[in-house]
Design an enzyme around this catalytic site. Structure first.
Site, PDB file in Angstrom:
ATOM      1  N   ARG A 171      95.038  31.546  27.478  1.00 13.27           N
ATOM      2  CA  ARG A 171      95.458  30.164  27.682  1.00 13.27           C
ATOM      3  C   ARG A 171      96.784  30.213  28.417  1.00 13.27           C
ATOM      4  O   ARG A 171      97.670  31.021  28.092  1.00 13.27           O
ATOM      5  CB  ARG A 171      95.684  29.461  26.343  1.00 13.27           C
TER       6      ARG A 171
ATOM      7  N   GLU B 162     104.669  20.085  27.331  1.00 16.61           N
ATOM      8  CA  GLU B 162     103.891  21.321  27.431  1.00 16.61           C
ATOM      9  C   GLU B 162     102.409  20.973  27.581  1.00 16.61           C
ATOM     10  O   GLU B 162     101.817  20.420  26.662  1.00 16.61           O
ATOM     11  CB  GLU B 162     104.143  22.094  26.134  1.00 16.61           C
TER      12      GLU B 162
ATOM     13  N   TYR C 274      98.006  37.902  19.344  1.00 16.67           N
ATOM     14  CA  TYR C 274      98.784  36.669  19.188  1.00 16.67           C
ATOM     15  C   TYR C 274     100.007  36.988  18.331  1.00 16.67           C
ATOM     16  O   TYR C 274     100.114  36.570  17.193  1.00 16.67           O
ATOM     17  CB  TYR C 274      97.884  35.637  18.509  1.00 16.67           C
TER      18      TYR C 274
HETATM   19  P1  FAD Z   1     106.427  39.216  27.331  1.00 17.33           P
HETATM   20  O1  FAD Z   1     107.571  38.426  26.848  1.00 17.33           O
HETATM   21  O2  FAD Z   1     105.296  38.495  27.989  1.00 17.33           O
HETATM   22  O3  FAD Z   1     106.990  40.318  28.320  1.00 17.33           O
HETATM   23  C1  FAD Z   1     106.185  41.062  29.197  1.00 17.33           C
HETATM   24  C2  FAD Z   1     106.992  41.265  30.475  1.00 17.33           C
HETATM   25  O4  FAD Z   1     106.290  42.170  31.330  1.00 17.33           O
HETATM   26  C3  FAD Z   1     107.166  39.969  31.261  1.00 17.33           C
HETATM   27  O5  FAD Z   1     108.524  39.775  31.559  1.00 17.33           O
HETATM   28  C4  FAD Z   1     106.343  40.214  32.526  1.00 17.33           C
HETATM   29  O6  FAD Z   1     106.867  39.560  33.662  1.00 17.33           O
HETATM   30  C5  FAD Z   1     106.423  41.730  32.656  1.00 17.33           C
HETATM   31  N1  FAD Z   1     105.329  42.293  33.440  1.00 17.33           N
HETATM   32  C6  FAD Z   1     103.997  42.055  33.268  1.00 17.33           C
HETATM   33  N2  FAD Z   1     103.293  42.723  34.201  1.00 17.33           N
HETATM   34  C7  FAD Z   1     104.187  43.410  34.957  1.00 17.33           C
HETATM   35  C8  FAD Z   1     104.068  44.265  36.087  1.00 17.33           C
HETATM   36  N3  FAD Z   1     102.875  44.515  36.630  1.00 17.33           N
HETATM   37  N4  FAD Z   1     105.188  44.800  36.612  1.00 17.33           N
HETATM   38  C9  FAD Z   1     106.406  44.520  36.098  1.00 17.33           C
HETATM   39  N5  FAD Z   1     106.579  43.694  35.036  1.00 17.33           N
HETATM   40  C10 FAD Z   1     105.486  43.151  34.471  1.00 17.33           C
HETATM   41  N6  FAD Z   1     107.190  33.924  18.824  1.00 17.33           N
HETATM   42  C11 FAD Z   1     107.966  33.649  17.749  1.00 17.33           C
HETATM   43  O7  FAD Z   1     108.304  34.554  16.971  1.00 17.33           O
HETATM   44  N7  FAD Z   1     108.401  32.358  17.510  1.00 17.33           N
HETATM   45  C12 FAD Z   1     108.073  31.320  18.316  1.00 17.33           C
HETATM   46  O8  FAD Z   1     108.497  30.182  18.075  1.00 17.33           O
HETATM   47  C13 FAD Z   1     107.253  31.590  19.451  1.00 17.33           C
HETATM   48  N8  FAD Z   1     106.905  30.588  20.283  1.00 17.33           N
HETATM   49  C14 FAD Z   1     106.131  30.869  21.368  1.00 17.33           C
HETATM   50  C15 FAD Z   1     105.785  29.820  22.219  1.00 17.33           C
HETATM   51  C16 FAD Z   1     105.003  30.063  23.341  1.00 17.33           C
HETATM   52  C17 FAD Z   1     104.629  28.929  24.242  1.00 17.33           C
HETATM   53  C18 FAD Z   1     104.538  31.383  23.597  1.00 17.33           C
HETATM   54  C19 FAD Z   1     103.670  31.652  24.789  1.00 17.33           C
HETATM   55  C20 FAD Z   1     104.878  32.421  22.766  1.00 17.33           C
HETATM   56  C21 FAD Z   1     105.672  32.187  21.637  1.00 17.33           C
HETATM   57  N9  FAD Z   1     106.059  33.214  20.774  1.00 17.33           N
HETATM   58  C22 FAD Z   1     106.835  32.932  19.683  1.00 17.33           C
HETATM   59  C23 FAD Z   1     105.627  34.611  21.022  1.00 17.33           C
HETATM   60  C24 FAD Z   1     106.661  35.426  21.810  1.00 17.33           C
HETATM   61  O9  FAD Z   1     106.886  34.843  23.074  1.00 17.33           O
HETATM   62  C25 FAD Z   1     106.133  36.834  21.989  1.00 17.33           C
HETATM   63  O10 FAD Z   1     105.783  37.423  20.770  1.00 17.33           O
HETATM   64  C26 FAD Z   1     107.103  37.790  22.699  1.00 17.33           C
HETATM   65  O11 FAD Z   1     107.990  37.164  23.567  1.00 17.33           O
HETATM   66  C27 FAD Z   1     106.254  38.778  23.461  1.00 17.33           C
HETATM   67  O12 FAD Z   1     107.042  39.812  24.019  1.00 17.33           O
HETATM   68  P2  FAD Z   1     106.343  40.886  24.946  1.00 17.33           P
HETATM   69  O13 FAD Z   1     107.391  41.842  25.365  1.00 17.33           O
HETATM   70  O14 FAD Z   1     105.135  41.406  24.280  1.00 17.33           O
HETATM   71  O15 FAD Z   1     105.758  40.069  26.191  1.00 17.33           O
HETATM   72  N1  UDP Z   2      98.007  23.397  15.033  1.00 13.09           N
HETATM   73  C1  UDP Z   2      97.456  22.133  14.953  1.00 13.09           C
HETATM   74  N2  UDP Z   2      98.272  21.055  14.887  1.00 13.09           N
HETATM   75  C2  UDP Z   2      99.622  21.166  14.920  1.00 13.09           C
HETATM   76  C3  UDP Z   2     100.182  22.462  14.992  1.00 13.09           C
HETATM   77  C4  UDP Z   2      99.347  23.544  15.069  1.00 13.09           C
HETATM   78  O1  UDP Z   2      96.249  22.006  14.961  1.00 13.09           O
HETATM   79  O2  UDP Z   2     100.325  20.146  14.862  1.00 13.09           O
HETATM   80  C5  UDP Z   2      97.083  24.554  15.123  1.00 13.09           C
HETATM   81  C6  UDP Z   2      96.721  24.878  16.578  1.00 13.09           C
HETATM   82  O3  UDP Z   2      95.408  25.376  16.612  1.00 13.09           O
HETATM   83  C7  UDP Z   2      97.710  25.963  16.918  1.00 13.09           C
HETATM   84  C8  UDP Z   2      97.758  26.731  15.610  1.00 13.09           C
HETATM   85  O4  UDP Z   2      97.683  25.710  14.597  1.00 13.09           O
HETATM   86  O5  UDP Z   2      97.275  26.759  18.001  1.00 13.09           O
HETATM   87  C9  UDP Z   2      98.992  27.571  15.401  1.00 13.09           C
HETATM   88  O6  UDP Z   2     100.127  26.730  15.499  1.00 13.09           O
HETATM   89  P1  UDP Z   2     101.546  27.289  15.945  1.00 13.09           P
HETATM   90  O7  UDP Z   2     102.524  26.178  15.812  1.00 13.09           O
HETATM   91  O8  UDP Z   2     101.818  28.519  15.200  1.00 13.09           O
HETATM   92  O9  UDP Z   2     101.270  27.589  17.483  1.00 13.09           O
HETATM   93  P2  UDP Z   2     102.214  28.206  18.634  1.00 13.09           P
HETATM   94  O10 UDP Z   2     103.634  27.823  18.318  1.00 13.09           O
HETATM   95  O11 UDP Z   2     101.971  29.671  18.622  1.00 13.09           O
HETATM   96  O12 UDP Z   2     101.709  27.551  19.869  1.00 13.09           O
END
Ligand code: FAD
Ligand code: UDP
Length: 375
Positions: A250, A301, A349
């Protein structure tokens, strides 16, 4: 042949940065390459109007592991932020996660026992005894009213799939409580780095050679020869040139807006749980750090399917992708010079604390291997 580096680390997100920090401390020479123009992966913040903007989605650090909490706090101090988002449904606001405040707002019931009975009745009526998918799991946790109001619409737009086709574990992340407690996490420790997440990444990567705007795949052959081992944190399927086809992700589209008001919505996040509203949440970044700036920045978002060229944010761990993942993981098993880590390379995830745990554990294994403790 002599190699210039012990480790080439592909990606400067949390996994790459933690691994590099650990191995550098251990005396190894690391080079980190990053295809984006900045370090930090998805926790990177842009500083605008005096506010740290969570450029790749809102990030709240939480963990129950004291070792990990102490580890991150050794690079930057954390504030005492507690995530308590609201849900917006048909013009009304409700507290999250699902707790006595939510139940009171929805049903006007004040007594926890009455709430439990009401939810139990709905679960029995649904006939679900052994949940097999996301929808069944959600209903068996909170009953049908909460599911229909706060979960079904949000989930189906977030994941672009029917809730019946999604795995159960996704909803198990959310707490359900029969107390008046709006803390979104059950973890012992929680907060935001004071001064922003960039301080954490800069602390981890201090003194380590980092090159940004470098894509591993643009020069793969050369990079494979400059280090003893590669630590790869990019997309797993891309590493193998998609030979078993694409893993699905996604993606998200962020719409940022500056508003000339000190306070737009009074809370860091509001989730829009109706399917018909195309975005999932509105983030007001200044509230993560109790900002007092004159203006504010909000972000809407919008979820969307990943297509080549887009950012891959969420792995989709359903049956279709798990079958593909298993095939790729067979190739991972036979690599002896490449370590795969993080959300994209492990296709998991992961939250931040889990990525750190994975990086610390893989770094530890490397050190043991170096000491001849394991083979
Ligand atoms: P990434 O942060 O994706 O780092 C991978 C890096 O590799 C990137 O900078 C990318 O550009 C680089 N890369 C990839 N391919 C190449 C290539 N070919 N050459 C050079 N560089 C490359 N976690 C929490 O604990 N709390 C939260 O509230 C939370 N909220 C989130 C909200 C969203 C919308 C998302 C998407 C994630 C969230 N997460 C949260 C999860 C968190 O972002 C991840 O667990 C963490 O940042 C992942 O780190 P990573 O190093 O695995 O990956
Ligand atoms: N979720 C939902 N309603 C909400 C918040 C979360 O249905 O108001 C569900 C949704 O499927 C989401 C999952 O719970 O993907 C996990 O939520 P979380 O807030 O942990 O998602 P993230 O911050 O990773 O996007």
């Amino acid at each position: 042949m002599f190699k210039k580096y012990d480790f080439l680390i592909v990606g400067s997100g949390l996994f790459g940065a933690v691994f590099a920090q650990q191995m550098t401390k251990f005396g190894k020479k690391c080079l980190v390459i990053e295809k984006r123009s900045h370090i930090g992966g998805n926790i990177y913040c842009e500083f605008k109007e005096g506010i740290n903007i969570h450029k790749y989605g809102p990030h709240i650090f939480h963990t129950s592991n004291k070792e990990i909490w102490d580890y991150v706090n050794s690079f930057v101090e954390f504030n005492n932020f507690t995530y308590s988002p609201l849900a917006h449904y048909k013009g009304e606001l409700y507290n999250l996660p699902f707790n006595m405040n939510t139940f009171y707002q929805l049903w006007k019931i004040k007594n926890p026992q009455e709430v439990i009975t009401k939810i139990q009745d709905q679960i029995i009526k649904s006939g679900i005894t052994c949940p097999e998918n996301f929808e069944e799991q959600a209903i068996s946790m909170v009953g049908t009213d909460i599911y229909e109001t706060f979960i079904k619409g949000y989930t189906e737009k977030q994941w672009g799939r029917k809730a019946t086709e999604l795995p159960k574990f996704i909803i198990k992340r959310l707490p359900v409580r029969f107390t008046f407690d709006n803390n979104y996490f059950n973890d012992r420790y929680q907060g935001i780095p004071i001064g922003g997440y960039n301080k954490l990444i800069e602390g981890l990567l201090q003194g380590i050679e980092v090159r940004t705007d470098i894509d591993f795949f643009k020069n793969r052959h050369e990079f494979q020869n400059i280090a003893e081992r590669i630590v790869y944190t990019g997309k797993l399927d891309e590493f193998y040139d998609y030979k078993f086809g694409y893993l699905q992700y996604r993606s998200l589209r962020f719409e940022h807006e500056y508003i000339n008001l000190p306070n737009y919505q009074g809370v860091a996040a509001i989730n829009f749980t109706e399917f018909d509203i195309p975005y999932t949440r509105i983030i007001e970044h200044k509230h993560f750090e109790y900002g007092k700036q004159k203006g504010t920045v909000i972000t809407k978002e919008y979820p969307q399917e990943w297509v080549p060229g887009a950012e891959a944010y969420y792995p989709i761990n359903d049956r279709y992708n798990t079958e593909k993942l298993n095939k790729y993981n067979e190739l991972v098993k036979i690599e002896d010079k490449v370590i795969f880590g993080g959300r994209l390379a492990e296709y998991k995830y992961y939250d931040m604390h889990q990525v750190i745990a994975s990086a610390l554990s893989k770094a530890k294994k490397m050190m043991e291997l170096n000491h001849g403790l394991i083979r």
